[in-house]
Design an enzyme around this catalytic site. Structure first.
Site, PDB file in Angstrom:
ATOM      1  N   HIS A  51       0.819  -1.211   0.000  1.00 33.52           N
ATOM      2  CA  HIS A  51       0.000   0.000   0.000  1.00 33.52           C
ATOM      3  C   HIS A  51       0.856   1.266   0.000  1.00 33.52           C
ATOM      4  CE1 HIS A  51      -3.915   1.903   0.508  1.00 33.52           C
ATOM      5  NE2 HIS A  51      -3.394   2.693   1.423  1.00 33.52           N
ATOM      6  N   HIS A  98     -10.303   2.541  -0.973  1.00 30.48           N
ATOM      7  CA  HIS A  98     -10.487   2.215   0.443  1.00 30.48           C
ATOM      8  C   HIS A  98     -11.277   0.916   0.511  1.00 30.48           C
ATOM      9  CE1 HIS A  98     -10.047   4.495   4.445  1.00 30.48           C
ATOM     10  NE2 HIS A  98      -8.883   4.460   3.834  1.00 30.48           N
TER      11      HIS A  98
END
Length: 746
Positions: A51, A98
């Site tokens: 990430h 998300h």
């Protein structure tokens, strides 16, 4: 040296549990010249997660085109991309995912995604003007999907509406592959004067470092590492990794930041998103080639006795790190006190390459900043990839293996109420599209969200696009289609495509077949971006979007969501898609083909799950778009609509909705009628003209050798195809507008 760093030494088992590979743990020991303590290892675990570090994707991301005619800030240089839109203004925009938080706690997962992407924009000194989102869910008939849809949409709506930025467009798609792992991609765009952007770079040894905004709590701890793992049956136990948002705090933070941006006190600023204080201190320091001393006991916290790693890894929302010019601290403190927000002096910039974190005067972590960041010492992997067996099987599909239904009216009605085709009214009615009075599509719908740039003749067009079914069928072609459709939507609205941001949602990068999809998507994106001169300004990679049940991985469709902006130089060129009046002539620009590949009609009505991507020729696509630009500039059309999901019938139906006008058309006798009406072959646009415009359109298309067909004319409300009555727009409207609500409420 180990004795000078407070804290217990980390173990290999702990490293693996936090997501590090054994060889990465050894690499950390080599970098530090010693065994890290637990706090230091926690820092590496989040900063070296996919990430934050893009360690499994950066090799291919570097091949994407980054240069274009409007570029001011290229990919990777700042928090978001920046393009010149003229009149001394620039547009700052970005899209991020998300997904994992939304799978576990849909309301807060989606809400904080909206908050985070807006902070990326205003941290650069740009005031957000518009938001979009791209959402993917599983089977709409399942109770879990309904729970996820309702939570995500409410989270986006509540946060965005309270924050006060209009949501001007988006997309929603349903497929069983997203049953466990939904995708929530949020896009934001803002405007800033050229030369007034704020950098995310630290500078000036001795300059003070401030944390501003909200207090730090235990929400979101290790969220970046959580986002770099598979969703499993035990993922509910990771609920602390989901952040909690407060849109009203974010609104205050926005206004305080905008006020601070007008001063000369800021050296650099960065949002605290993934990995919180850790990421912002390390990335700002590495960008400036300097270090920082940070005193964690000075960070305002919401809970007592927070451990150093908890403070460092917390992803509590509405916080930013600011480096201030020494001697101007009072300016910052006064502004944030006015807005009732924290502005705490927590450290200083140092003339070194080390980031040192202190508690009560003792060093609890000491790491070289460059070793933690993308392009520095973070590991980079070039993964193996293999073409999956299904790809060649899909290529064998033959349209003649599917029998055309006798009653195409039934097919039309089936598509009108299908959740992937039907109106997303249930969703967008929960969003405020009017706040700020900049939205222009209230005058009529258009293929892109269009926002007025007040004080200029310009407007911004923006869209998010990706048909993940096409990408699954052929990653290269499907992603090129996604870029091309985004450009087509901008063009059909009267704009000129400028640049893109992307959100690359894929399965496990260690799975060679998933990685093959990723590589193909990058190649297709590069080809299309180069053709349309829309460079990639940045974005987000989200791997591990899959469900793991026992030993079996079930990845989602590869979903490279494209967020594109375009410039409408003259607001008079803004073009809507709705039919204007009875009697107008309807033209198809581009060629219809015997193609039902990967269409909603083939996939859902016939249940044929395996077929190639729809027909696509990038040269043909480019010429069609150039022609549409010219027709709009010449005022030769009064309505324009991209022909996409659901095919020509859905395009015509959508054009009739706004004014309850119908159509009477004739299909091409040389093409299967179902393909003509419901096929999703690309490079087609529908345009209408009144009698004064007809000659201009025909002459222009003939001069530019663009194929076109006169389909028929606009009616008072009746839909007729080859003399067959398909009903009245006004009667079918409720079927189309209420289908999604009916699915979700049942």
């Amino acid at each position: 040296m180990e004795s000078t760093i407070k804290g217990e030494l980390a173990t290999l088992d702990q490293a693996v549990e936090l997501g590090l590979l054994p060889e990465e743990f050894e690499q950390i020991k080599t970098i530090l010249g010693r065994t890290p303590n637990f706090t230091e290892m926690s820092i590496y675990s989040v900063m070296w997660s996919e990430h934050c570090s893009y360690k499994n994707s950066i090799f291919w991301l570097k091949t994407l085109p980054k240069d274009g005619p409007h570029m001011l800030v290229k990919a990777g240089e700042e928090n978001a991309g920046l393009v010149d839109i003229g009149d001394g203004l620039a547009c700052c925009f970005k899209i991020e995912s998300h997904n994992h938080p939304s799978a576990i706690e849909p309301y807060q997962g989606a809400a904080t995604g909206v908050g985070g992407i807006n902070r990326d924009i205003f941290t650069m000194g740009a005031r957000p003007i518009a938001q979009l989102n791209s959402l993917r869910f599983g089977n709409i008939e399942s109770d879990r999907t309904k729970w996820l849809v309702k939570g995500v949409v409410k989270g986006i709506g509540d946060y965005g509406n309270s924050f006060g930025i209009p949501i001007v467009g988006g997309e929603v798609f349903f497929d069983d592959c997203y049953n466990t792992n939904p995708l929530v991609n949020a896009f934001s765009a803002g405007i800033v004067e050229v030369g007034k952007t704020i950098s995310a770079t630290s500078a000036g040894p001795g300059n003070p470092v401030y944390i501003v905004g909200s207090s730090t709590g235990k929400d979101g701890i290790a969220g970046a590492a959580f986002a770099s793992r598979d969703i499993t049956e035990d993922s509910a136990n990771d609920l602390p990794s989901v952040q909690v948002g407060d849109p009203f705090q974010e609104k205050l933070l926005l206004e305080a930041t905008m006020e601070l941006a007008e001063t000369d006190a800021i050296v650099g600023m960065q949002d605290m998103g993934a990995a919180g204080i850790t990421c912002s201190t390390c990335e700002m320091s590495a960008a400036g080639g300097l270090g920082m001393d940070i005193h964690l006991d000075k960070v305002p916290t919401r809970q007592a006795d927070m451990k150093p790693f908890e403070i460092l890894l917390s992803e509590s929302q509405e916080r930013m790190l600011v480096v201030i010019e020494k001697g101007k601290e009072q300016i910052v403190e006064d502004i944030f006190e006015k807005w009732d927000l924290h502005a705490e002096h927590i450290g200083e910039v140092t003339d070194s390459d080390r980031i040192r974190y202190f508690v009560d005067g003792e060093v609890v972590a000491d790491v070289p900043g460059d070793s933690l960041v993308l392009g520095g010492g973070a590991p980079v992997y070039e993964r193996e990839y293999t073409e999956p067996a299904y790809y060649q099987e899909y290529q064998k599909f033959d349209i003649n293996s599917v029998e055309q239904p006798e009653n195409l009216v039934d097919v039309a009605n089936f598509l009108l109420k299908h959740p992937n085709i039907a109106s997303k009214k249930w969703v967008y009615e929960q969003y405020d599209s009017m706040v700020g009075t900049k939205t222009m599509t209230t005058n009529g719908p258009s293929d892109a969200g269009v926002v007025n740039i007040k004080g200029t003749d310009k407007a911004m067009a923006m869209t998010v696009d990706c048909n993940s079914r096409y990408v699954n069928a052929d990653p290269h072609v499907g992603t090129a289609i996604a870029v091309s459709e985004a450009a087509r939507n901008i063009v059909c609205s009267g704009g000129v495509p400028s640049a893109i941001t992307n959100c690359l949602n894929f399965g496990n990068p260690n799975n060679p077949e998933c990685y093959w999809q990723f590589v193909g998507a990058i190649k297709g994106m590069s080809e299309a971006c180069e053709k349309f001169k829309t460079p990639v300004t940045g974005g987000n990679v989200s791997f591990y979007n899959q469900t793991v049940i026992g030993d079996k991985e079930e990845p989602v469709f590869p979903t490279p969501t494209i967020g594109m902006i375009g410039i409408i130089d003259n607001k008079e060129d803004f073009t809507t898609l709705n039919f204007k009046q009875k009697g107008d002539l309807i033209f198809l620009i581009g060629e219809a083909r015997d193609c039902i590949n990967s269409s909603e009609y083939l996939y859902s009505y016939h249940g044929v799950k395996g077929s190639p991507a729809p027909h696509f020729d990038i040269e043909e696509e480019f010429e069609i778009q150039e022609a549409v630009k010219g027709l709009i500039k010449n005022k030769s059309v009064n309505a324009v609509h991209d022909c996409a999901d659901g095919g020509l019938f859905i395009t015509l139906f959508e054009m009739g909705l706004h004014n309850n006008l119908g159509f009477d058309i004739v299909t091409d006798a040389e093409i299967r009628e179902d393909a003509f009406l419901f096929g999703e072959g690309q490079s087609r646009v529908v345009a209408t003209v009144n009698e004064d415009q007809e000659a201009g359109l025909i002459d222009y298309l003939n001069d530019h050798k663009i194929p076109f067909t006169l389909l028929g004319h606009v009616t008072r409300g009746k839909m007729v195809i080859d003399d067959v009555h398909y009903g009245f727009i006004e009667e079918q409207k409720s079927l189309y507008l209420n289908a999604l609500a009916n699915h979700l409420d049942n």
